[in-house]
Every structure is written in C-alpha cells, then in structure tokens.
Design a protein around this motif. Sequence first.
Motif, PDB file in Angstrom:
ATOM      1  N   ILE A 222      -6.963  -8.267  -3.397  1.00  0.00           N
ATOM      2  CA  ILE A 222      -5.804  -7.371  -1.883  1.00  0.00           C
ATOM      3  C   ILE A 222      -5.831  -5.616  -2.690  1.00  0.00           C
ATOM      4  O   ILE A 222      -5.692  -4.754  -1.855  1.00  0.00           O
ATOM      5  CB  ILE A 222      -4.304  -7.802  -2.470  1.00  0.00           C
ATOM      6  N   GLN A 223      -5.697  -5.045  -3.948  1.00  0.00           N
ATOM      7  CA  GLN A 223      -6.068  -3.831  -3.840  1.00  0.00           C
ATOM      8  C   GLN A 223      -7.549  -3.091  -3.285  1.00  0.00           C
ATOM      9  O   GLN A 223      -7.593  -1.889  -2.294  1.00  0.00           O
ATOM     10  CB  GLN A 223      -5.319  -3.837  -5.568  1.00  0.00           C
ATOM     11  N   GLY A 224      -8.334  -3.637  -3.673  1.00  0.00           N
ATOM     12  CA  GLY A 224      -9.576  -3.323  -3.044  1.00  0.00           C
ATOM     13  C   GLY A 224      -9.692  -3.525  -1.810  1.00  0.00           C
ATOM     14  O   GLY A 224     -10.345  -2.480  -0.962  1.00  0.00           O
ATOM     15  N   ILE A 225      -8.661  -4.036  -0.700  1.00  0.00           N
ATOM     16  CA  ILE A 225      -8.830  -3.545   0.773  1.00  0.00           C
ATOM     17  C   ILE A 225      -7.803  -2.533   0.844  1.00  0.00           C
ATOM     18  O   ILE A 225      -7.886  -2.061   2.108  1.00  0.00           O
ATOM     19  CB  ILE A 225      -7.917  -5.574   1.344  1.00  0.00           C
ATOM     20  N   ILE A 226      -7.023  -2.303   0.341  1.00  0.00           N
ATOM     21  CA  ILE A 226      -6.051  -1.488   0.390  1.00  0.00           C
ATOM     22  C   ILE A 226      -6.712  -0.091  -0.072  1.00  0.00           C
ATOM     23  O   ILE A 226      -6.679   0.683   0.959  1.00  0.00           O
ATOM     24  CB  ILE A 226      -5.113  -1.565  -0.395  1.00  0.00           C
ATOM     25  N   GLU A 227      -6.953  -0.670  -0.333  1.00  0.00           N
ATOM     26  CA  GLU A 227      -8.201   0.884  -0.331  1.00  0.00           C
ATOM     27  C   GLU A 227      -9.897   1.268   0.179  1.00  0.00           C
ATOM     28  O   GLU A 227      -9.045   3.105   0.399  1.00  0.00           O
ATOM     29  CB  GLU A 227      -8.763   1.099  -2.420  1.00  0.00           C
ATOM     30  N   ASN A 271      -0.245   5.708  -6.876  1.00  0.00           N
ATOM     31  CA  ASN A 271      -0.115   4.992  -8.100  1.00  0.00           C
ATOM     32  C   ASN A 271       0.276   3.798  -7.717  1.00  0.00           C
ATOM     33  O   ASN A 271       1.571   3.507  -7.079  1.00  0.00           O
ATOM     34  CB  ASN A 271       1.107   6.568  -8.773  1.00  0.00           C
ATOM     35  N   ILE A 272      -0.384   3.088  -8.061  1.00  0.00           N
ATOM     36  CA  ILE A 272      -0.910   1.247  -7.816  1.00  0.00           C
ATOM     37  C   ILE A 272      -0.631   1.177  -9.289  1.00  0.00           C
ATOM     38  O   ILE A 272      -1.584   1.146 -10.930  1.00  0.00           O
ATOM     39  CB  ILE A 272      -1.771   1.135  -7.715  1.00  0.00           C
ATOM     40  N   ALA A 273       0.538   0.235  -9.557  1.00  0.00           N
ATOM     41  CA  ALA A 273       1.400  -0.891 -10.710  1.00  0.00           C
ATOM     42  C   ALA A 273       1.329  -1.899 -10.457  1.00  0.00           C
ATOM     43  O   ALA A 273       0.843  -2.655  -9.479  1.00  0.00           O
ATOM     44  CB  ALA A 273       1.836  -0.380 -11.035  1.00  0.00           C
ATOM     45  N   SER A 274       0.051  -3.039 -11.510  1.00  0.00           N
ATOM     46  CA  SER A 274      -0.032  -4.444 -10.744  1.00  0.00           C
ATOM     47  C   SER A 274       0.431  -5.699 -12.154  1.00  0.00           C
ATOM     48  O   SER A 274       0.744  -4.917 -13.200  1.00  0.00           O
ATOM     49  CB  SER A 274      -1.252  -4.673 -10.259  1.00  0.00           C
TER      50      SER A 274
END
Length: 309
Positions: A222-227, A271-274
Amino acid sequence: MNEKRAHRKKPKRRFLKIFMAVVVVVIAGVSIYAFSIYGNAKDTVNEEMHEPVDSIDRNTTKRKMETSKPLNILLLGVDERENDSGRSDALMVLSLNPKKDSMQLVSIPRDTRTTIVGKGFEDKINHAYAFGGSDMSVATVESFLDIELDHYVRMNMEGLKELVDKLGTINVDNEIAWNDGKYDFNEGSVEMDGDKTMAYVRMRKQDPNGDFGRTERQRKVIQGIIERGASVGSVTKINDYIDVLGNNMKTTMDFDDMKRLFNSYRDTRKNIASYQMKGNGTNIDGTYYLMVSEDEVAKVHGMVSKEKS
C-alpha cells in the motif's frame, strides 16, 4: 519605395497569422483532450466507484475536508470471487494530518476477535464484510478502536496486479529473503510488477511471522502504491488508472472529495509511520482467533487520536 516595404511586410504578417492559427488549434486540442480525461474520470468515480454507507456522515466529512482537517480512512483489501460474498483480506486505518504533513498506517490483523456491529456476537473482524459489506466493516472497526472514520476505500485484491502494472512498478523494503520458485525476493529494496506484487503479498509458509508477516507485506505494498502513484505525473495514463480503479475499487469519496484529497492532503506522504496491532493467538471451538488486549486497543486509539489532533 513604400510599395516595396509593404510587399516585404506581407509574408511576415501571413506567417504570424499561420503561427497564431496553429497555436489556437493546439490549445483547443489540448483543452478538448484534458476535458475528455476530466469528464471520464469524474463519471467513473461518481457513477462506478462512489458508494456511500450509513456508518459515515458525509456532511461532517465534507466540512473536515473543506477546512483541511485530519482524516481517518479505512482501507479494505477484499478477496471477492464469483458466487462468493468475500471477506476483507486486509484492514488498515490510514490517518492523514495535513498540518503536520504526516501519514500513519495501522494494520488490524484479519483474525482479530471482536464484536461484529449489527450482529451482536464476537467473530473475526474480517467476517464483518461477509456479513454486511463495507458498512458493517466500517461500523465494526469504529467500535473496536473507538474512533470515527471519515472515509473508506475498498479494493479488490485481484485488481492490485492490474493497478501496479499500470503504475509500472513499485518498490518495497523487504525484510526477509525467500524464493517462491518463480521470483527471488532478496532483503532490501525490491522492485515489483503486478504479478510479483501478488506473489509478495500472498506468501505465508516461508514467513516465520505467519499472518503477521503477510499483513506487514500488504502494508508495504500500500505504501509503495501511494509513493509511486503520487510521483507519476503522466497525464496520458490518467484514464488507464481510472479505468482500473473503476473496475476494482469502491469508496465513499466522490470526484470532488478526491480532488480535495489530492490538493490538500498529498504532502502527508512526506512523513509516513506504520504500526501493526499485536495480540495472542488462541483456538475457540476449533477456530483460530487473535486476541487483542484492551491495552493494545487503547494504544492504537491513542495513536490515531494523536494523529487527528
């Protein structure tokens, strides 16, 4: 003498008229093309993707988005196949704070045992979707974490492959090395097309963390797609993305909501936190459940509430 000067000026004027005509034609062509893309995107979102639910008050959410307030969005990755109501294979709460330019992604393990809102009994949280679709999933997650959700996005996991292929590739930071017989997944940065992405998120047996590891990989995708999606600027591909999403995605957002999200919240990816919720596995009447403690629920509630402040 004057006649000669007049004669010399005519070619220049003719060239200027031709040049201006070409400019007008080009501008008109670009405008028509842009309008057709805009029109296709708007129709697809509003007619095919937009799906309101009773659990979310659209008027309240709209006011928040108009004033760029923090948002909580439920992401549902569902595995829907023919003659099957489907279950939510992935549940994540995405918190966006435009004032802090921050994004937080919290994963809820699908085997988490909780009360299913609307049914009144305890079951796996991912079964809420099978019982009552997106509306029951939203209500159950809100009750479980004691939070307010502003939107939901439901994506058919089968559509992930097509979406990643349209984006080109995505990159993830892979933590364990393995080979599935077709692909090598080395530690570190891994670039993946759609088919490799599906192999990445579906692997279970070779991951020592089992379903926790799978949930972690889903979050990385999901993070990869957002980026990748935020960095792709090719106008010519917009219709391709919209068509893929139209076939595989449902959301409470309409086209105007998406425009507001893009204009006011796109920098939150800086600034992404998971975080992945933790618990202990147990068997009840022969069925496996993940039992999440009240302290863990309170911790995640606090994380989401802090992001919303």
